[in-house]
Scaffold this motif. Sequence first.
Motif, PDB file in Angstrom:
ATOM      1  N   SER A 174      -9.156  -9.785   8.643  1.00 13.10           N
ATOM      2  CA  SER A 174      -9.477  -9.365   7.284  1.00 13.10           C
ATOM      3  C   SER A 174      -8.902 -10.335   6.267  1.00 13.10           C
ATOM      4  CB  SER A 174      -8.940  -7.957   7.038  1.00 13.10           C
ATOM      5  OG  SER A 174      -7.535  -7.971   7.058  1.00 13.10           O
TER       6      SER A 174
ATOM      7  N   TYR B 289     -14.234  -1.457   4.286  1.00 13.99           N
ATOM      8  CA  TYR B 289     -12.852  -1.004   4.313  1.00 13.99           C
ATOM      9  C   TYR B 289     -12.669  -0.038   5.468  1.00 13.99           C
ATOM     10  CZ  TYR B 289      -8.735   1.741   3.133  1.00 13.99           C
ATOM     11  OH  TYR B 289      -7.511   2.364   3.190  1.00 13.99           O
ATOM     12  N   ARG B 290     -11.538  -0.108   6.139  1.00 12.68           N
ATOM     13  CA  ARG B 290     -11.175   0.983   7.049  1.00 12.68           C
ATOM     14  C   ARG B 290      -9.673   1.066   7.149  1.00 12.68           C
ATOM     15  NH1 ARG B 290     -13.132  -0.968  13.109  1.00 12.68           N
ATOM     16  NH2 ARG B 290     -13.029  -3.197  12.670  1.00 12.68           N
ATOM     17  N   ASP B 291      -9.196   2.237   7.459  1.00 10.05           N
ATOM     18  CA  ASP B 291      -7.759   2.368   7.683  1.00 10.05           C
ATOM     19  C   ASP B 291      -7.503   3.214   8.920  1.00 10.05           C
ATOM     20  OD1 ASP B 291      -7.775   5.158   6.929  1.00 10.05           O
ATOM     21  OD2 ASP B 291      -7.668   4.547   4.831  1.00 10.05           O
TER      22      ASP B 291
ATOM     23  N   CYS C  48      -7.191   0.956  -2.433  1.00 11.37           N
ATOM     24  CA  CYS C  48      -6.258   1.360  -1.395  1.00 11.37           C
ATOM     25  C   CYS C  48      -4.849   1.146  -1.933  1.00 11.37           C
ATOM     26  CB  CYS C  48      -6.547   0.495  -0.182  1.00 11.37           C
ATOM     27  SG  CYS C  48      -5.313   0.580   1.067  1.00 11.37           S
TER      28      CYS C  48
ATOM     29  N   THR D   4      -6.621   6.279  -0.504  1.00 11.44           N
ATOM     30  CA  THR D   4      -7.790   5.553  -1.001  1.00 11.44           C
ATOM     31  C   THR D   4      -8.611   6.417  -1.956  1.00 11.44           C
ATOM     32  OG1 THR D   4      -9.061   6.317   0.885  1.00 11.44           O
ATOM     33  CG2 THR D   4      -8.134   4.123   1.048  1.00 11.44           C
TER      34      THR D   4
ATOM     35  N   ARG E 236     -16.012   0.344  -5.466  1.00 11.93           N
ATOM     36  CA  ARG E 236     -15.078  -0.376  -4.582  1.00 11.93           C
ATOM     37  C   ARG E 236     -14.079   0.619  -4.017  1.00 11.93           C
ATOM     38  NH1 ARG E 236     -13.196  -5.168  -8.683  1.00 11.93           N
ATOM     39  NH2 ARG E 236     -15.298  -5.709  -9.383  1.00 11.93           N
ATOM     40  N   THR E 237     -13.630   0.381  -2.811  1.00 14.78           N
ATOM     41  CA  THR E 237     -12.605   1.225  -2.229  1.00 14.78           C
ATOM     42  C   THR E 237     -11.238   0.687  -2.643  1.00 14.78           C
ATOM     43  OG1 THR E 237     -14.023   1.638  -0.335  1.00 14.78           O
ATOM     44  CG2 THR E 237     -11.711   2.225  -0.101  1.00 14.78           C
TER      45      THR E 237
ATOM     46  N   TYR F 256      -9.543  -4.751   4.747  1.00 14.26           N
ATOM     47  CA  TYR F 256     -10.801  -5.071   4.081  1.00 14.26           C
ATOM     48  C   TYR F 256     -11.493  -6.151   4.894  1.00 14.26           C
ATOM     49  CZ  TYR F 256      -9.279  -2.498  -0.038  1.00 14.26           C
ATOM     50  OH  TYR F 256      -8.877  -1.510  -0.887  1.00 14.26           O
TER      51      TYR F 256
ATOM     52  N   ALA G 290      -4.436  -0.584   6.531  1.00  8.34           N
ATOM     53  CA  ALA G 290      -5.788  -0.671   5.969  1.00  8.34           C
ATOM     54  C   ALA G 290      -6.279  -2.110   6.027  1.00  8.34           C
ATOM     55  CB  ALA G 290      -5.776  -0.196   4.523  1.00  8.34           C
TER      56      ALA G 290
ATOM     57  N   GLY H 217     -10.227  -4.921  -2.362  1.00  7.07           N
ATOM     58  CA  GLY H 217     -11.116  -5.731  -1.520  1.00  7.07           C
ATOM     59  C   GLY H 217     -11.253  -7.158  -2.026  1.00  7.07           C
TER      60      GLY H 217
END
Lengths: 265, 265
Positions: B71, B46-48, B104, B95, B101-102, B41, B39, B183
């Motif tokens: 990141s 965010y991405r995973d 994780c 997540t 907020r994300t 930030y 993952a 994040g």
Amino acid sequence: MCELLGMSANVPTDICFSFTGFLHRGGGTGPHRDGWGIAFYEAGGYRDFRDPHPSVRSPIARLICDYPIKSHIALSHIRQANVGEVRLANTHPFTREMWGRTWCYAHNGQLEGWQALPLSYYRSVGDTDSEHAFCWLLGELRSRFPAAPSQEEEQREGFWRLLHLLCEQLRGMGVFNLLLADGEYLYTYCSTKLAHITRRAPFGKAELSDAELTVNFAEHTTPDDIVSVVATEPLTSNEDWVRMVPGELLVWQHGKIQARFLDEA
Amino acid sequence: MCELLGMSANVPTDICFSFTGFLHRGGGTGPHRDGWGIAFYEAGGYRDFRDPHPSVRSPIARLICDYPIKSHIALSHIRQANVGEVRLANTHPFTREMWGRTWCYAHNGQLEGWQALPLSYYRSVGDTDSEHAFCWLLGELRSRFPAAPSQEEEQREGFWRLLHLLCEQLRGMGVFNLLLADGEYLYTYCSTKLAHITRRAPFGKAELSDAELTVNFAEHTTPDDIVSVVATEPLTSNEDWVRMVPGELLVWQHGKIQARFLDEA
């Protein structure tokens, strides 16, 4: 305008062919240079790939074309930013968990007065009208259905009717073309522009409109396969796509339309 | 046992070097063949990337090595399944959104009696002890902090103390090594095994333990960069990693430890 692509199938199916045509619209044949994303439901799980860069040059998009991920439901979005700057947090699809399921959402269009939609369980991470509307939509569904509706006809219908009503409300605020999924169903709602096609035996050839590519589905399928594709604009030039009408909600499962709701005005 | 990898940095930094060594443990030098995930930030987003297949042969893992995603916070997990079958829904990181907020989460270890932990806002999508514990943890935090704590020292400390307390409670149920992020902060909690290293000027060379690769960080950094890496086991053979002690929670921000909480028993 952004572009939407969705798939519902009765067997795990890769979306490589459709996605190849679709991603050319992300900075190739289309003006949608502001990021893209694709989501897959596979065997009860969920994953997505998102990139804030143009899809046509994205190494992640190339991977998706070359590495066939097979799923029952897939959905994708190419963005042309209007509300919210170009960044990862504003890149569709958006996801939230409800009832122990991953809900996934992509929106095409633009809403007015969206800031006034009250949020409850879910908050936006980015700053788009799209994500805000998603958080509102899911919050409304959850407050009326704290647990998943049972598979009983009446319960399920009631849930779908509520979803249709909420979509109609959003359509009243601007343009709201929607793809929504929970791993079991794919929901497609048309505000202005969405078209679909269902492919089943006998399978034939299809030619992409946006790239020089033809596929003979007969070589890649079994006689029982049913695969439906929904997109902002038809993706192939030699097939008959059905255009949805404004206010129409379709509920897809296993490649077939399970329910249809229309604007009652 | 699964393997954990985390990074906190004061400038957007790619994790390619550490991840290259780390992913060899996924079916290469290690027995962790049951999926992996990573993952990132990036700029508020965010991405995973998750894959239920061994990392060492995964085309997606290769992409992560070749396509440097920069990141401030990254975290990764390689799975050796104990609770829950090998499938995407059971693949870390998990997540959920809280306060816009994300969040994780990745967990190494195994818990007993986890089914009894009561869930409120968040439900599991898969069927692992890890995800259940995450849903419980986040639900407890949210019920005590319905809104994000302010940046005031006291509020922030109170939130971190609660997090430490909840981690201690989970450690009482088995093995609970944790990476958690929102994040802004990276949280690392040690139940049995976690080690960390902080790299800053003057930067030197590092040699991976799990693959034949050396990097000279001096060539890839500026004098102000601070980059910390946390992993189940030290990833390099020529640097001094600090081992965390059982019951220790570290709060990382911009590559530095902002707060530290210890087992008070």
